[in-house]
Design a protein around this motif. Structure first.
Motif, PDB file in Angstrom:
ATOM      1  N   ALA A   1       0.854  -1.180   0.000  1.00 48.15           N
ATOM      2  CA  ALA A   1       0.000   0.000   0.000  1.00 48.15           C
ATOM      3  C   ALA A   1       0.896   1.238   0.000  1.00 48.15           C
ATOM      4  N   TYR A   2       0.334   2.395  -0.398  1.00 46.61           N
ATOM      5  CA  TYR A   2       1.147   3.596  -0.577  1.00 46.61           C
ATOM      6  C   TYR A   2       0.528   4.775   0.167  1.00 46.61           C
ATOM      7  N   ALA A   3       1.333   5.438   0.997  1.00 43.99           N
ATOM      8  CA  ALA A   3       0.892   6.636   1.716  1.00 43.99           C
ATOM      9  C   ALA A   3       1.637   7.835   1.149  1.00 43.99           C
ATOM     10  N   TYR A   4       0.916   8.730   0.492  1.00 44.73           N
ATOM     11  CA  TYR A   4       1.529   9.904  -0.129  1.00 44.73           C
ATOM     12  C   TYR A   4       1.512  11.074   0.842  1.00 44.73           C
ATOM     13  N   ALA A   5       2.694  11.663   1.093  1.00 45.92           N
ATOM     14  CA  ALA A   5       2.837  12.765   2.049  1.00 45.92           C
ATOM     15  C   ALA A   5       2.501  14.092   1.388  1.00 45.92           C
ATOM     16  N   HIS A   6       1.217  14.375   1.257  1.00 46.38           N
ATOM     17  CA  HIS A   6       0.773  15.637   0.681  1.00 46.38           C
ATOM     18  C   HIS A   6       1.273  16.820   1.509  1.00 46.38           C
ATOM     19  N   PHE A   7       1.402  16.631   2.837  1.00 49.65           N
ATOM     20  CA  PHE A   7       1.864  17.705   3.714  1.00 49.65           C
ATOM     21  C   PHE A   7       3.298  18.125   3.407  1.00 49.65           C
ATOM     22  N   ALA A   8       4.071  17.217   2.806  1.00 49.20           N
ATOM     23  CA  ALA A   8       5.453  17.541   2.460  1.00 49.20           C
ATOM     24  C   ALA A   8       5.569  18.054   1.032  1.00 49.20           C
ATOM     25  N   ARG A   9       4.728  17.541   0.141  1.00 47.64           N
ATOM     26  CA  ARG A   9       4.785  17.955  -1.260  1.00 47.64           C
ATOM     27  C   ARG A   9       3.361  18.060  -1.811  1.00 47.64           C
TER      28      ARG A   9
END
Length: 326
Positions: free
Chosen positions: A175-183
């Motif tokens: 599974a993939y967790a995308y760090a929107h808070f960083a980018r």
């Protein structure tokens, strides 16, 4: 409808202690469970004196014991610091004691050089190989067995912000967790699309699954949220400075200090990483971003000054989304 989660850093508020921060994280996890959030994750930060979250698996054991149903996870374990075998054993132990409630989020941020050397003895093993090893240990697919052997396995999530991490998650079948808070750039949408289109099933996961992680400052009113956000602005500046203080600044400290012209430029840039406002405003923005990224779940990072503000923020957001309370 997407599920909502919480990721907590265990911030040490100005005038508080690390122990108090960890106890506040425990209360936050209990509230998240009762409010209807799906997951509660804790972070790994080293040499960041203003947060108490350095060893997520240790804190996870306490949190899993202090709750009964919410999934407890790491956001995440920085795998290059450690032996994949030991990570597998730690999380199998958690899974054995709390079956079907444990999430293993992994990343590869290398932190400070001295920290890296202290944690792993400067071992040079590729991240790619470590993920393969970890999956073998979690599925009993290799010669070496990680104990205790469990009937269930932790959910494995790969954390990232770019195409490289998305392609790796897809190739490994995690599974993939995308760090929107960083980018928060719109290019992230293509990163997530790449992950979904390239995904290959694994023993741990049959279909792609995406979490979107966002910074959110939620309060009763937009004006109150803006006041709280000023302390968040200052904390981010502190973290990026050479001599950060060992605490999370209070709202009063942030208001009294103010910002230089150069600092204000950084603040304006960092504001693009945050969602700020009352619960309905934040809810609408989260829904917009979740639809844009086609996220299965959204993780809220309430990394703001004051334990009561953090508790109130996730409570207000749960009410706005109409989460099912336990």
């Amino acid at each position: 409808m997407f599920a909502l989660n919480i990721l907590d850093y265990s911030p040490i508020d100005e005038g508080s202690t690390a122990r108090e921060a960890l106890l506040q994280t425990t209360e936050l996890a209990k509230l998240a469970e009762s409010a209807g959030y799906k997951r509660f994750w804790v972070a790994e930060h080293h040499k960041v004196m203003s947060v108490a979250g350095s060893t997520p698996e240790m804190l996870m054991m306490h949190l899993a014991t202090s709750t009964s149903s919410i999934r407890i996870g790491s956001g995440g374990v920085m795998l290059p610091h450690y032996s994949a075998y030991k990570v597998a054993e730690n999380f199998r132990m958690l899974e054995a004691l709390h079956p079907d409630r444990i999430d293993l989020g992994i990343g590869r941020s290398r932190s400070y050089l001295k920290v890296n050397q202290a944690l792993n003895g400067n071992k040079q093993i590729s991240y790619d190989q470590q993920i393969d090893d970890l999956q073998q240990y979690l599925t009993d697919s290799g010669e070496l067995v990680a104990t205790p052997v469990t009937e269930t396995a932790p959910e494995l999530w790969l954390l990232g912000t770019g195409g490289g991490s998305a392609e790796l998650a897809a190739a490994k079948g995690t599974a993939y967790a995308y760090a929107h808070f960083a980018r928060p750039a719109a290019s992230g949408v293509e990163v997530v699309k790449t992950y979904r289109s390239s995904f290959r099933p694994s023993k741990l996961l049959n279909e792609p699954k995406v979490i979107l992680a966002v910074f959110a400052v939620v309060a009763e009113t937009a004006e109150e949220a803006e006041e709280i956000a000023k302390a968040f602005d200052l904390w981010l500046l502190f973290v990026e400075s050479d001599m950060p203080p060992p605490y999370y600044p209070s709202i009063e400290t942030a208001k009294a200090r103010g910002f230089s012209v150069r600092e204000q430029e950084k603040v304006d840039k960092n504001r693009q990483r945050m969602i700020i406002g009352d619960a309905e405003t934040v809810k609408a923005e989260i829904e917009r971003i979740a639809e844009q990224f086609k996220a299965d779940e959204v993780t809220i990072i309430p990394n703001i000054s004051g334990a009561e503000n953090r508790m109130n923020g996730i409570r207000l957001l749960a009410e706005a989304f109409g989460l099912s309370k336990s």
